[in-house]
Design an enzyme around this catalytic site. Structure first.
Site, PDB file in Angstrom:
ATOM      1  CG  ASP A 159      -0.166  -0.038   2.529  1.00 59.08           C
ATOM      2  OD1 ASP A 159       1.029  -0.360   2.482  1.00 59.08           O
ATOM      3  OD2 ASP A 159      -0.749   0.259   3.568  1.00 59.08           O
ATOM      4  CE  LYS A 160       3.469   2.307   5.255  1.00 60.89           C
ATOM      5  NZ  LYS A 160       3.456   3.103   6.472  1.00 60.89           N
TER       6      LYS A 160
END
Length: 513
Positions: free
Chosen positions: A354-355
């Site tokens: 997600d990051k």
């Protein structure tokens, strides 16, 4: 007699390690109970009828009663072991051409080695449980602080919800001096957390042992099977199918060609049913089992044992001693708690992220900044490098001077800002406000001596730590925090080398969620 059940948790001691969440979004609670549980502080007699669970925990797969049956069940889930069990049973029948010990001894050896490995790994889990259960804890008993093992901790207080697995919610009331004080998750300290910025905390126990929220989110140790092991089962099934047809052809041939005319076979009138030419179907049927027993060595019984030993040595001698997986900062080596899934480490099929922190160990560095529309910082970021490579442009590396500050979280170099040179910029006031915001707008906790060289920052996010470290290197040193104030040692804007301490009042905190 009044007893304890208040406890004091010292910093640096933690309870249960990480656990996997199950049944997300569903709160588990005990049914057919009152809407809340009432816990009495320091009153053993009042707590006795409640029979709350103890604080001892267990994360092992087996116990002394379930080890043998459960362990054997796990072993016979493997196709090869189940196959050789069938062959060993056939070896005890009259149709077997070999002695039963020929198959029983190798199978017993294979099972023994596998069970010993399982017992060893479960024993390590037991030792870890004992270490946690025997962690010393300070408990208030009869007005005195007494040190007892963690497992002796008992509940003591409060009107609250029943045990459930919701980590982020809690409702309860604290009844004292005819006053009712509401409690929420902000007053709840979960099992296994570590304290920061304080040596100890005094509290009362709400849930214990397997009724704690962390333990209710943990699942029973599963019996996992690796991809390699599943593929081996499929290969053995394929080999067994080939073996079956080979034996079937031999059995049919035996039934077809058996004949008393071959005098050297000794097929007289009184002969066993297995060799009686008058009943060729029985001859074929019994010969089938004989051939299965005789050709059983086509499937290697030592295959699983060899793999088990290789995985065990891999985990104990390679993974646990791999210097490339050693965390230098905390002097922590890699620890393989089980050897069943070692080979899965190199078989990654999907990566979900997600990051960038998921793939970069969540390490953040202060590299560049923009102040009042002016870009500062030399060097090429990974994003700039990737964009240039996609356009086919050549990226030249920037040489850093030897005087560049080297500190974890700070990878910045620009002579326009470093060493107080920002005072000579056309916008010194904007630079000062920028650095001041970095130093005070955060929730970082300082630890250690109040000096730039020895202080350490504890931050909920590595982003915050990187920004505070950057402010320190720019001359705005955050060194102390209280519940209502932040202290920053700032370099004087007019005279280089002159520092002054400033206090800033905390008006509000926007919590990260």
């Amino acid at each position: 007699m009044s007893s304890l059940w208040n406890w004091r948790f010292k910093a640096g001691r933690s309870g249960v390690g990480g656990a996997s969440s199950v049944r997300l979004g569903r709160v588990l609670s005990q049914l057919q109970q009152p809407p809340h549980r009432t816990i009495h502080c320091n009153d053993r007699d009042a707590e006795f009828p409640n029979s709350f669970k103890g604080n001892s925990i267990a994360t092992t797969k087996y116990n002394i009663f379930t080890f043998l049956p459960k362990g054997l069940f796990e072993q016979f889930r493997r196709v090869a072991n189940l196959y050789f069990l069938m062959i060993s049973i056939l070896a005890t029948t009259p149709v077997s051409p070999v002695h039963p010990i020929t198959n029983l001894v190798p199978l017993s050896l294979v099972l023994f080695v596998s069970l010993v490995k399982e017992a060893f790994e479960d024993w390590k889990r037991l030792l870890n449980d004992r270490e946690i259960n025997n962690t010393p804890i300070d408990i208030l008993q009869d007005g005195n602080w007494v040190t007892l093992p963690w497992r002796m901790l008992k509940v003591g207080e409060i009107q609250c919800e029943h045990p459930n697995n919701s980590l982020y919610t809690f409702t309860g009331n604290f009844l004292i001096n005819e006053q009712t004080l509401p409690l929420s998750s902000n007053q709840l300290l979960l099992r296994g957390c570590s304290l920061r910025n304080t040596e100890y905390i005094v509290g009362t126990v709400i849930f214990t042992g397997h009724e704690t929220k962390v333990m209710m989110n943990s699942m029973i140790v599963p019996s996992k099977r690796s991809t390699l092991e599943k593929k081996l089962d499929k290969l053995i099934l394929i080999i067994f199918v080939g073996l079956f047809f080979m034996c079937l052809i031999g059995a049919i041939g035996s039934g077809v060609f058996i004949n008393r005319n071959h005098y050297y076979l000794g097929l007289t009138e009184h002969v066993e049913e297995q060799f009686n030419p008058d009943n060729r179907i029985v001859v074929s049927f019994l010969t089938m089992f004989t051939l299965l027993t005789l050709f059983s060595t086509i499937i290697p019984i030592s295959l699983y044992v060899s793999i088990e030993m290789i995985k065990f040595i891999l985990s104990t001698q390679f993974i646990n001693k791999d210097l490339h997986m050693h965390h230098i900062e905390t002097d922590t080596a890699a620890l393989a708690r089980t050897s069943n899934l070692n080979e899965e480490l190199g078989q990654v099929e999907y990566i979900f992220t997600d990051k960038t922190g998921t793939l970069t160990r969540n390490l953040m560095e202060f590299f560049k900044c923009s102040i009042d529309g002016e870009m500062y910082g030399t060097g090429i970021t990974e994003i700039e490098r990737g964009a240039a490579e996609r356009k086919g442009l050549k990226v030249d590396e920037v040489t850093r001077p030897p005087t560049t500050i080297q500190e974890k979280g700070f990878n910045f170099n620009d002579p326009r800002l470093m060493c107080g040179a920002w005072r000579n910029e056309h916008n010194p006031d904007a630079c000062k406000e920028f650095f001041r915001c970095l130093a005070i707008c955060h929730t970082v906790l300082p630890e250690g001596d109040e000096s730039p060289e020895s202080i350490t920052y504890q931050a909920a996010s590595p982003d915050e730590a990187a920004l505070v470290i950057a402010a320190k290197n720019f001359g705005f040193f955050f060194f102390r925090r209280t519940p209502t104030m932040i202290m920053v040692r700032e370099s004087h804007i007019e005279k280089i080398g002159k520092n002054e301490d400033f206090s800033y009042e905390i008006l509000n905190v926007l919590e990260f969620n």
